[in-house]
Motif scaffolding. Sequence first.
Motif, PDB file in Angstrom:
ATOM      1  N   SER A  20       0.094  -1.387  -0.297  1.00 20.20           N
ATOM      2  CA  SER A  20      -0.060  -0.327   0.454  1.00 20.20           C
ATOM      3  C   SER A  20       0.949   1.271  -0.075  1.00 20.20           C
ATOM      4  CB  SER A  20      -0.977   0.166   1.451  1.00 20.20           C
ATOM      5  OG  SER A  20      -0.311   0.033   2.512  1.00 20.20           O
ATOM      6  N   ARG A  26      -2.135   7.237  -3.325  1.00 20.70           N
ATOM      7  CA  ARG A  26      -1.905   8.190  -4.301  1.00 20.70           C
ATOM      8  C   ARG A  26      -3.376   7.734  -5.558  1.00 20.70           C
ATOM      9  NH1 ARG A  26       2.424   5.645  -7.086  1.00 20.70           N
ATOM     10  NH2 ARG A  26       1.767   7.441  -8.991  1.00 20.70           N
ATOM     11  N   LYS A  81       2.045  -3.422   9.518  1.00 20.78           N
ATOM     12  CA  LYS A  81       3.512  -3.363  10.046  1.00 20.78           C
ATOM     13  C   LYS A  81       3.836  -2.094  11.311  1.00 20.78           C
ATOM     14  CE  LYS A  81       6.109  -2.821   5.661  1.00 20.78           C
ATOM     15  NZ  LYS A  81       4.950  -3.560   4.698  1.00 20.78           N
ATOM     16  N   GLN A 172      13.026  -7.287   0.629  1.00 21.26           N
ATOM     17  CA  GLN A 172      13.232  -6.309  -0.327  1.00 21.26           C
ATOM     18  C   GLN A 172      13.501  -8.336  -1.271  1.00 21.26           C
ATOM     19  OE1 GLN A 172      15.770  -2.856  -0.748  1.00 21.26           O
ATOM     20  NE2 GLN A 172      14.162  -2.566   1.383  1.00 21.26           N
ATOM     21  N   MET A 203       8.748  -4.095  -7.975  1.00 20.05           N
ATOM     22  CA  MET A 203       9.387  -3.976  -9.088  1.00 20.05           C
ATOM     23  C   MET A 203      10.270  -2.749  -8.859  1.00 20.05           C
ATOM     24  SD  MET A 203       5.825  -4.842 -11.159  1.00 20.05           S
ATOM     25  CE  MET A 203       5.256  -6.528 -10.929  1.00 20.05           C
ATOM     26  N   GLY A 205       9.705  -0.414  -7.374  1.00 14.73           N
ATOM     27  CA  GLY A 205       9.221   0.773  -6.688  1.00 14.73           C
ATOM     28  C   GLY A 205       8.975   1.039  -8.034  1.00 14.73           C
ATOM     29  N   ARG A 214      12.504   7.207 -11.654  1.00 16.72           N
ATOM     30  CA  ARG A 214      12.085   7.032  -9.947  1.00 16.72           C
ATOM     31  C   ARG A 214      13.230   7.317  -9.183  1.00 16.72           C
ATOM     32  NH1 ARG A 214       6.087   4.155  -9.588  1.00 16.72           N
ATOM     33  NH2 ARG A 214       5.659   5.447 -11.001  1.00 16.72           N
ATOM     34  N   ARG A 231       6.513   8.677  -7.388  1.00 20.27           N
ATOM     35  CA  ARG A 231       6.116   8.653  -5.808  1.00 20.27           C
ATOM     36  C   ARG A 231       7.479   8.459  -5.080  1.00 20.27           C
ATOM     37  NH1 ARG A 231       5.174   2.123  -4.931  1.00 20.27           N
ATOM     38  NH2 ARG A 231       6.428   3.141  -3.090  1.00 20.27           N
ATOM     39  N   SER A 284      -1.352   1.042  -8.738  1.00 18.82           N
ATOM     40  CA  SER A 284      -2.692   1.865  -8.501  1.00 18.82           C
ATOM     41  C   SER A 284      -3.394   1.979  -9.450  1.00 18.82           C
ATOM     42  CB  SER A 284      -1.964   3.226  -8.356  1.00 18.82           C
ATOM     43  OG  SER A 284      -1.498   2.964 -10.005  1.00 18.82           O
ATOM     44  N   GLN A 288      -3.602  -1.941 -14.162  1.00 17.60           N
ATOM     45  CA  GLN A 288      -1.926  -2.356 -14.125  1.00 17.60           C
ATOM     46  C   GLN A 288      -2.536  -3.971 -13.219  1.00 17.60           C
ATOM     47  OE1 GLN A 288      -0.091   0.520 -10.962  1.00 17.60           O
ATOM     48  NE2 GLN A 288       0.721   1.171 -13.075  1.00 17.60           N
ATOM     49  N   ASN A 292      -0.503  -7.646 -14.437  1.00 20.15           N
ATOM     50  CA  ASN A 292       0.993  -7.907 -13.047  1.00 20.15           C
ATOM     51  C   ASN A 292       0.120  -9.644 -12.862  1.00 20.15           C
ATOM     52  OD1 ASN A 292       1.939  -5.736 -13.619  1.00 20.15           O
ATOM     53  ND2 ASN A 292       2.354  -5.430 -11.331  1.00 20.15           N
TER      54      ASN A 292
HETATM   55  N1  LIG Z   1      10.554  -4.459   3.703  1.00 18.16           N
HETATM   56  C1  LIG Z   1      11.407  -3.591   2.855  1.00 18.16           C
HETATM   57  O1  LIG Z   1      12.181  -3.339   2.876  1.00 18.16           O
HETATM   58  C2  LIG Z   1      10.036  -2.902   1.731  1.00 18.16           C
HETATM   59  C3  LIG Z   1      10.856  -2.061   0.873  1.00 18.16           C
HETATM   60  C4  LIG Z   1       9.876  -1.450  -0.045  1.00 18.16           C
HETATM   61  C5  LIG Z   1       9.167  -1.552   0.115  1.00 18.16           C
HETATM   62  N2  LIG Z   1       8.060  -3.018   0.639  1.00 18.16           N
HETATM   63  C6  LIG Z   1       6.819  -2.806   1.021  1.00 18.16           C
HETATM   64  O2  LIG Z   1       6.107  -3.921  -0.431  1.00 18.16           O
HETATM   65  C7  LIG Z   1       5.041  -2.977  -0.915  1.00 18.16           C
HETATM   66  C8  LIG Z   1       5.325  -3.191  -2.504  1.00 18.16           C
HETATM   67  O3  LIG Z   1       6.647  -2.218  -2.861  1.00 18.16           O
HETATM   68  P1  LIG Z   1       6.061  -1.623  -3.957  1.00 18.16           P
HETATM   69  O4  LIG Z   1       5.584  -0.102  -3.801  1.00 18.16           O
HETATM   70  O5  LIG Z   1       8.087  -0.809  -3.728  1.00 18.16           O
HETATM   71  O6  LIG Z   1       6.348  -2.058  -4.894  1.00 18.16           O
HETATM   72  P2  LIG Z   1       6.633  -2.069  -6.234  1.00 18.16           P
HETATM   73  O7  LIG Z   1       5.631  -3.397  -6.724  1.00 18.16           O
HETATM   74  O8  LIG Z   1       8.522  -2.522  -6.111  1.00 18.16           O
HETATM   75  O9  LIG Z   1       6.631  -0.922  -6.996  1.00 18.16           O
HETATM   76  C9  LIG Z   1       5.057  -0.628  -7.560  1.00 18.16           C
HETATM   77  C10 LIG Z   1       5.020   0.141  -8.900  1.00 18.16           C
HETATM   78  O10 LIG Z   1       5.601  -0.172  -9.390  1.00 18.16           O
HETATM   79  C11 LIG Z   1       4.362   0.041 -10.609  1.00 18.16           C
HETATM   80  N3  LIG Z   1       3.977  -0.501 -11.311  1.00 18.16           N
HETATM   81  C12 LIG Z   1       3.083  -1.504 -10.654  1.00 18.16           C
HETATM   82  N4  LIG Z   1       2.808  -2.456 -11.824  1.00 18.16           N
HETATM   83  C13 LIG Z   1       3.394  -2.079 -13.013  1.00 18.16           C
HETATM   84  C14 LIG Z   1       2.506  -1.757 -13.987  1.00 18.16           C
HETATM   85  N5  LIG Z   1       2.490  -3.502 -14.861  1.00 18.16           N
HETATM   86  N6  LIG Z   1       2.708  -1.010 -15.135  1.00 18.16           N
HETATM   87  C15 LIG Z   1       3.347   0.371 -14.785  1.00 18.16           C
HETATM   88  N7  LIG Z   1       3.796  -0.014 -13.331  1.00 18.16           N
HETATM   89  C16 LIG Z   1       3.998  -0.615 -12.677  1.00 18.16           C
HETATM   90  C17 LIG Z   1       3.530   1.144 -10.004  1.00 18.16           C
HETATM   91  O11 LIG Z   1       4.056   2.128 -10.305  1.00 18.16           O
HETATM   92  P3  LIG Z   1       2.061   3.450 -10.474  1.00 18.16           P
HETATM   93  O12 LIG Z   1       2.766   3.926  -9.184  1.00 18.16           O
HETATM   94  O13 LIG Z   1       2.776   4.386 -11.428  1.00 18.16           O
HETATM   95  O14 LIG Z   1       1.096   2.875 -10.332  1.00 18.16           O
HETATM   96  C18 LIG Z   1       4.597   1.587  -8.353  1.00 18.16           C
HETATM   97  O15 LIG Z   1       3.855   2.383  -7.835  1.00 18.16           O
HETATM   98  C19 LIG Z   1       5.140  -1.574  -0.110  1.00 18.16           C
HETATM   99  O16 LIG Z   1       3.685  -0.942   0.279  1.00 18.16           O
HETATM  100  C20 LIG Z   1       5.761  -1.451   1.589  1.00 18.16           C
HETATM  101  O17 LIG Z   1       4.945  -1.878   2.764  1.00 18.16           O
HETATM  102  C21 LIG Z   1       9.113  -3.824   1.817  1.00 18.16           C
END
Ligand SMILES: NC(=O)c1ccc[n+]([C@@H]2O[C@H](COP(=O)([O-])OP(=O)(O)OC[C@H]3O[C@@H](n4cnc5c(N)ncnc54)[C@H](OP(=O)(O)O)[C@@H]3O)[C@@H](O)[C@H]2O)c1
Length: 329
Positions: A20, A26, A81, A172, A203, A205, A214, A231, A284, A288, A292
């Motif tokens: 989230s 967003r 969390k 991660q 992904m 981020g 980003r 973001r 978001s 998407q 995915n």
């Molecule tokens: N333990 C840790 O250290 C750690 C670190 C990072 C995250 N997390 C957790 O993991 C969760 C997910 O992390 P994350 O937000 O970094 O996730 P992520 O899945 O790596 O990246 C998410 C971003 O990918 C983009 N995306 C996803 N599918 C897409 C598609 N089909 N086409 C284009 N863009 C796409 C989205 O972009 P748009 O925003 O443009 O839609 C979204 O903001 C978080 O909520 C957090 O709780 C944990």
Amino acid sequence: MDYRTISPSLPPVSIVSLGSWNTFSRCTPDGLVALLSRAFARGINLLDVGYYWDKPDTEDAVAAALDRIGAARSDYLIAQKLWLWNYPEEGFETQLARSLARLGHDHVDVVMVSRPTGETGFANYVAEVIALISKGMARAWGVTNFLPEQVAETLALCDANGWPRPSMLQMQYNVMRRGIVEGPGYDKLWSSGGPGLCAAHTMEGGILAGHLDRDRVDPPAMAAGVRPVGRNIARDSGGIREEIRLRQPALASLAEEIGATPAQLALAFVVDHPALSTALIGVSTPQQLDENLAALDLVSRLPEIRERLDALAIAGVGHPKLFNPHNDI
Ligand SMILES: NC(=O)c1ccc[n+]([C@@H]2O[C@H](COP(=O)([O-])OP(=O)(O)OC[C@H]3O[C@@H](n4cnc5c(N)ncnc54)[C@H](OP(=O)(O)O)[C@@H]3O)[C@@H](O)[C@H]2O)c1
């Protein structure tokens, strides 16, 4: 959708679930209702939420959307969390009570606690988490970014005291950021029946999906008025992000060769991890999400391209630093 059993106290969890951070906040209110409705319709049953330093309204947005959707509380799972920002001065119970009030719930399903520092009394720390379960505020627990030796110590403590073991370990993990999760210590953990992998940042981020511009904005810079492009994303442990950006086109062309998008290939790679409990994705829009989830059909094709996927792994990945928004350097 496949499901994995992660705890005797919980129903099986969908192998893809929704993060989230910086995604839900967003969305418009209608957009979040549409996204969560679509996720539930597609079989996703776990939402990973938290009180975020840069997006403090996320839990309120989730509560409002769930209320409008009218889903029965038993139809979805909340992984909440808990942070160590003011720990131990502020204990977990106070923190969780505040989040429950924002969510409008009387319990969460899993509390996910951050990796403790060396000074934190480990037994007390674990006992405090277990107390949340005894009090009915959480049904199970998990750990985030723990070192392998911390997981081993946790399991020993739980077994010695008859406490429930952590149900999953959030780390991660993505097709280029692999070294820690696949490295020494963790490989033993995954194969020895410890907690399963809750993969996060799958992904990078959004960079792996094509959002190449980003980057991370740390709390001091944010406080000084710097705003992220698109973001905010996680810190770059190990300093490999520039190389990730350089290699993303190779991921995209490999994906194209097998008729997929880079986001789908990135997610298929993570879902294929043998110890996976669930893969968190940040999305978001419902579109998407649908894109995915087609990754689940790609997993069987990974052996064809395994060597080329392995070539995308970048050396030098670091373990995430301890995070504190009050003192982040
Ligand atoms: N333990 C840790 O250290 C750690 C670190 C990072 C995250 N997390 C957790 O993991 C969760 C997910 O992390 P994350 O937000 O970094 O996730 P992520 O899945 O790596 O990246 C998410 C971003 O990918 C983009 N995306 C996803 N599918 C897409 C598609 N089909 N086409 C284009 N863009 C796409 C989205 O972009 P748009 O925003 O443009 O839609 C979204 O903001 C978080 O909520 C957090 O709780 C944990």
